[in-house]
Design a protein around this motif. Structure first.
Motif, short mmCIF file in Angstrom:
data_model
loop_
_atom_site.label_atom_id
_atom_site.label_comp_id
_atom_site.label_asym_id
_atom_site.label_seq_id
_atom_site.Cartn_x
_atom_site.Cartn_y
_atom_site.Cartn_z
N SER A 27 0.83 -1.20 0.00
CA SER A 27 0.00 0.00 0.00
C SER A 27 0.87 1.26 0.00
N THR A 28 0.21 2.41 -0.13
CA THR A 28 0.93 3.69 -0.18
C THR A 28 0.28 4.67 0.81
N PHE A 29 0.98 5.76 1.08
CA PHE A 29 0.35 6.87 1.80
C PHE A 29 0.52 8.15 0.97
N ASP A 30 -0.38 9.09 1.21
CA ASP A 30 -0.36 10.34 0.44
C ASP A 30 0.62 11.33 1.05
N ASP A 31 1.44 11.90 0.20
CA ASP A 31 2.32 12.99 0.61
C ASP A 31 1.68 14.28 0.11
N VAL A 32 1.28 15.13 1.05
CA VAL A 32 0.53 16.35 0.72
C VAL A 32 1.45 17.56 0.83
N SER A 33 1.40 18.45 -0.17
CA SER A 33 2.22 19.66 -0.10
C SER A 33 1.54 20.70 0.79
N PRO A 34 2.26 21.25 1.76
CA PRO A 34 1.67 22.31 2.59
C PRO A 34 1.52 23.62 1.83
N VAL A 35 2.14 23.70 0.64
CA VAL A 35 2.07 24.95 -0.13
C VAL A 35 0.65 25.17 -0.65
N ASP A 36 0.04 24.11 -1.20
CA ASP A 36 -1.30 24.27 -1.78
C ASP A 36 -2.25 23.12 -1.46
N GLY A 37 -1.83 22.21 -0.57
CA GLY A 37 -2.73 21.14 -0.15
C GLY A 37 -2.89 20.01 -1.17
N ARG A 38 -2.10 20.05 -2.23
CA ARG A 38 -2.22 18.98 -3.24
C ARG A 38 -1.48 17.72 -2.81
N VAL A 39 -2.01 16.54 -3.21
CA VAL A 39 -1.25 15.29 -3.03
C VAL A 39 -0.17 15.28 -4.10
N ILE A 40 1.09 15.27 -3.69
CA ILE A 40 2.16 15.35 -4.69
C ILE A 40 2.79 13.98 -4.96
N ALA A 41 2.56 13.03 -4.05
CA ALA A 41 3.18 11.72 -4.27
C ALA A 41 2.44 10.67 -3.45
N ARG A 42 2.42 9.45 -3.99
CA ARG A 42 1.89 8.32 -3.22
C ARG A 42 3.07 7.42 -2.91
N ILE A 43 3.46 7.47 -1.65
CA ILE A 43 4.73 6.88 -1.23
C ILE A 43 4.51 5.47 -0.68
N ALA A 44 5.47 4.60 -0.94
CA ALA A 44 5.38 3.22 -0.43
C ALA A 44 5.24 3.24 1.09
N ARG A 45 4.27 2.47 1.57
CA ARG A 45 3.95 2.48 3.00
C ARG A 45 4.57 1.25 3.65
N GLY A 46 5.76 1.44 4.17
CA GLY A 46 6.51 0.32 4.73
C GLY A 46 5.95 -0.16 6.05
N GLY A 47 6.31 -1.37 6.41
CA GLY A 47 5.92 -1.96 7.69
C GLY A 47 7.08 -2.82 8.18
N PRO A 48 6.79 -3.73 9.10
CA PRO A 48 7.86 -4.55 9.66
C PRO A 48 8.66 -5.34 8.61
N GLY A 49 7.98 -5.81 7.55
CA GLY A 49 8.69 -6.59 6.52
C GLY A 49 9.78 -5.76 5.85
N GLU A 50 9.42 -4.55 5.47
CA GLU A 50 10.38 -3.67 4.78
C GLU A 50 11.49 -3.24 5.75
N ALA A 51 11.10 -3.01 7.01
CA ALA A 51 12.10 -2.61 8.01
C ALA A 51 13.12 -3.73 8.19
#
Ligand code: NAD
Length: 488
Positions: A27-51
């Motif tokens: 899954s991913t999480f949204d990276d939101v820009s504080p400049v204008d509130g837009r979602v600028i990226a959907r970033i890989a949502r790591g968990g214990p496996g990735e860690a």
């Protein structure tokens, strides 16, 4: 195929960087820009496996990296610095869009500092680190700095890449392999740094980046028995969780935490300089751990200080952080902005007076909070003891030196202090009594990388900078040899 996106025309990878490869998550999480509130990226949502995978990759890469001659490690870090300098404008604009801090500052000081961090520790490794030998009664002591292993580095959003490289550069220089976990509100430049390290020729697994939400990916990193060091910059609350998680393996931790630092202006100070520096506490929209947010002003100059302070603050331009003329940008998230609003509202309910600011900038909308000055605050109230982490300063008066020192030291924190006075004796007397990792006398924010940096009390554990950073990532060893045995 690894996923990428364009942020301000710069291509940024969205997945983790583990073992020299881009690795996705379910899954991913949204990276939101504080400049204008837009979602600028959907970033890989790591968990214990990735860690776990990142720590394993770092563990596998460690022996070879640790065994590299220092000059080779240093040359590689200089190549990283070269590439940071070549990409300075890209890094600067992506960071601004990601965390809302001023592009002007990123271009002029922050990103050059990122490159400098790598150069400084590369040079330190080669030029300054001596392995002393000393002899007592036929026994030679040889002291060595052995790389400790895998370093997990967890960083905040307010100065993402610069704070990360304060850790990454000394850890790599010392011969550790690294897993960097950037804050989920500003994950992009860490991902760009991964590409830079690869291009510089860093062997796979030496530098890894795991993305994700702190509570989901953090505990697996900090409780992993294969982790030799944890260096964390962030809030006191998270530091407590990390300390508890690291306790099982007794993993050494370095903590750079929050502050509620004092700014003391004596009547004998250059008042204009003092006021100019006091207004600088609004830099980065007040989202600076070192900000000295409690203004303590000698009674006799109170009115003059406030008048000049208000004039200067009213001249600050708030707006889009990408514009060169802007002095104050947005807060990082709406949740954070609401937290700031809560602090100010509760203070006014308790009888405090708002001299300027005191709310959102309704002309701009979005996440802009007006630079705020609060007076008439009841002693011991929340706004004097808790970190707001926004453009909110309080102002109190004191009658004499003793009272100034007592007020300055009257919190659970001890990160920094600023002191303005025209009297060198007083500067020495007062600074000696202040509980703070850094005291600035007649200045603010000057930082030589050779100097220690960090906080006392709840502001931190340990110090960063120069030898303090380097030592943290090493197991310092003394080898004591009976040399008489060789000569018999
Ligand atoms: P935070 O503590 O919320 O988050 C910091 C990092 O910790 C993030 O990467 C987050 O994902 C991670 N994290 C969260 N929960 C975790 C867990 N359970 N285990 C492991 N990692 C976890 O802090 P923030 O809001 O990002 O940063 C603001 C705070 O940082 C302020 O208090 C500020 O004063 C402090 N700060 C201190 C310094 C310093 O050098 N002293 C510098 C900058 C910021």
């Amino acid at each position: 195929m690894s996923r990428t996106t364009k942020v301000a025309d710069v291509t940024v990878a969205l997945d983790h960087w583990i073992g020299g490869e881009r690795v996705g998550s379910a899954s991913t999480f949204d990276d939101v820009s504080p400049v204008d509130g837009r979602v600028i990226a959907r970033i890989a949502r790591g968990g214990p496996g990735e860690a776990d995978a990142a720590v394993a990759a770092a563990r596998a890469a460690f022996p070879e990296w640790a065994a590299k001659p220092p000059a080779e490690r240093a040359a590689l870090l200089h190549r990283v610095a070269d590439l940071v300098e070549q990409r300075l404008e890209q890094l600067a604009i992506v960071e601004t869009v990601d965390n809302g801090a001023l592009l002007r500052s990123h271009l002029r000081s922050v990103m050059p500092r990122v490159a400098h961090n790598f150069r400084f520790f590369a040079d330190y490794l080669v030029n300054d680190l001596h392995h002393p030998n000393f002899e007592t009664r036929g026994h030679r002591n040889h002291v060595s700095w052995d790389p400790s292993g895998v370093a997990v580095l967890i960083t905040p959003w307010n100065a993402p890449l610069m704070l990360a490289t304060w850790k990454v550069a000394p850890a790599l220089a010392a011969g550790c392999s690294v897993v960097l976990k950037p804050a989920e509100w500003s994950p992009l430049t860490a991902s760009m740094l991964a590409d830079i390290t690869a291009e510089a020729g860093m062997p796979a697994g030496v530098f890894n980046v795991v993305q994700g939400l702190g509570e989901e990916v953090g505990p697996a990193l900090t409780s992993n028995p294969d982790v030799a060091r944890i260096s964390f910059t962030g809030s006191v609350q998270t530091a407590r969780l990390i300390a508890a998680s690291a306790a099982a393996n007794l993993t050494p931790c370095s903590f750079e935490l929050g502050g509620k630092s004092p700014f003391i202006a004596f009547a004998d100070a250059d008042l204009d300089a003092a006021v100019a520096n006091a207004v600088e506490q609004y830099d980065n929209a007040g989202q600076v751990c070192l900000a000295t947010t409690r203004l303590l002003v000698e009674e006799s100059v109170h009115d003059e200080f406030v008048a000049r302070f208000v004039d200067r603050t009213n001249a600050l331009r708030q707006g889009d952080p990408r514009h060169a003329a802007t002095d104050i940008g947005p807060q990082i998230t709406d949740e954070h902005l609401r937290r700031i609003e809560g602090f100010v509202q509760r203070a006014t309910v308790d009888g405090a007076k708002v001299v300027i600011g005191g709310g959102r900038n309704s002309e701009l909308g979005g996440l802009f909070y007006r630079p705020t000055l609060i007076t008439d605050v009841a002693p011991g109230s929340e706004i004097l003891t808790e970190e707001v982490f926004g453009p909110v300063l309080t102002l109190q008066t004191f009658a004499d030196e003793d009272e100034a020192v007592a007020m300055a030291n009257g919190t659970d924190f001890g990160l920094a202090a600023v002191l303005f006075t025209g009297d060198p004796q007083r500067a020495r007397r007062v600074s000696a009594q202040l509980v703070a990792g850094t005291v600035w006398v007649n200045c603010f924010f000057v930082r030589d990388l050779r100097a220690p940096f960090g906080g006392s009390r709840h502001s931190g554990v340990g110090r960063e900078g120069g030898t303090w950073s380097f030592d943290f990532y090493c197991d310092v060893k003394n080898t004591c040899t009976n040399v008489d045995r060789w000569t018999r």
